[in-house]
Scaffold this active site. Sequence first.
Site, PDB file in Angstrom:
ATOM      1  N   LYS A  45      34.310   2.383 -23.558  1.00 56.84           N
ATOM      2  CA  LYS A  45      35.763   2.518 -23.450  1.00 56.84           C
ATOM      3  C   LYS A  45      36.158   2.125 -22.031  1.00 56.84           C
ATOM      4  O   LYS A  45      35.567   2.606 -21.057  1.00 56.84           O
ATOM      5  CB  LYS A  45      36.195   3.954 -23.749  1.00 56.84           C
ATOM      6  CG  LYS A  45      35.896   4.420 -25.171  1.00 56.84           C
ATOM      7  CD  LYS A  45      36.305   5.869 -25.350  1.00 56.84           C
ATOM      8  CE  LYS A  45      36.157   6.322 -26.800  1.00 56.84           C
ATOM      9  NZ  LYS A  45      34.746   6.373 -27.246  1.00 56.84           N
ATOM     10  N   LYS A  86      33.715  10.060 -38.794  1.00 62.34           N
ATOM     11  CA  LYS A  86      33.441  11.223 -37.948  1.00 62.34           C
ATOM     12  C   LYS A  86      32.571  12.215 -38.709  1.00 62.34           C
ATOM     13  O   LYS A  86      32.844  12.540 -39.861  1.00 62.34           O
ATOM     14  CB  LYS A  86      34.757  11.880 -37.545  1.00 62.34           C
ATOM     15  CG  LYS A  86      34.580  13.117 -36.677  1.00 62.34           C
ATOM     16  CD  LYS A  86      34.092  12.769 -35.287  1.00 62.34           C
ATOM     17  CE  LYS A  86      33.989  14.019 -34.431  1.00 62.34           C
ATOM     18  NZ  LYS A  86      32.850  14.892 -34.815  1.00 62.34           N
TER      19      LYS A  86
END
Length: 332
Positions: free
Chosen positions: A220, A112
């Site tokens: 997703k 991240k």
Amino acid sequence: MHPNPPLPPLEELAASARVVSVPMRVRFRGVLVREALLLRGPAGWGEFCPFLEYDDAESAPWLACAVEAAWQGFPDPVRTSVPVNATVPAVGPREVEDVLARFGAVDAVKVKVAEKGQGLADDVARVAEVRRLLPDAGIKVDANGGWTQDGALEALEALGPFNLQYVEQPVADIAGLRAVRLELRRRGEEVLVAADESVRRQEDPLLVAREDAADLLVIKAPPLGGVRRALGIIDAAGLPAVISSALDTSVGIRAGVALAATLPDLPFACGLATVSLMAGDVTHHSLVPEGGRLPVREVEVSEGLLERFAAAPDRAQWWLERLGRAHAVLAD
């Protein structure tokens, strides 16, 4: 592909609903406690867990995915396991080794970056520590749309020495993605650009492909309405796909594994190992990596763990009301 199953009545869904609140080991996307509503149907369990800030229209596809899992089941897989990467949140470099240890042996890591309140130096230090600990691993970074175009190019130049596989959603909009991608190519940079939010938070998930704004898609299943609909989008886009998760329990991860297991090609490790970031689960046999891979198998939910991580009554009621609103959107 088989069509999605008919939407069960709300009363049937609510009768099987269980709401859990599972603590995280580390903060991820600003989340310290992950709430989810689980549904049990004739095919097993499904998970409805759109992030709290999502409105009813954006949450409705997540319910469609949960209904597919619990009332229809998944398409037949073409593989028995799925390669996965470790995920390193926006932690300091001293914490990186402990985070990686929770994933076991992996040869790919997603890091991240562009976290609010942090700077480029923090990102470089974090990625450098991952590379030091895993000199041969494939590294990708995820900005969640947190950079400007100029900021993305500056950051990718600084991160270039770490030989990134790809950068996920460096900027927020599709036009910006395309501009960053084209400038990287003009400079002769080989790092690929992946689209995530620009696919799942758009009314037209194929716009990224038509605008030539990305080299690959991060997909997703829940925000696209389930495994079957996601497969259709991937096929229509004609771009390589990486399957990822949204901080699900093992029930939700099972849908991502089903999607990845159905794709004919998986050019990169998938971001489906995020149960390792949680300090609990709804099963005693969590879907966590084994030798850098997740097995394609069913998840046995534990009644004891459902009770242990049961959400407070007011939060359970909040989720049941949200279930009703999402159901109304789908029914309409």
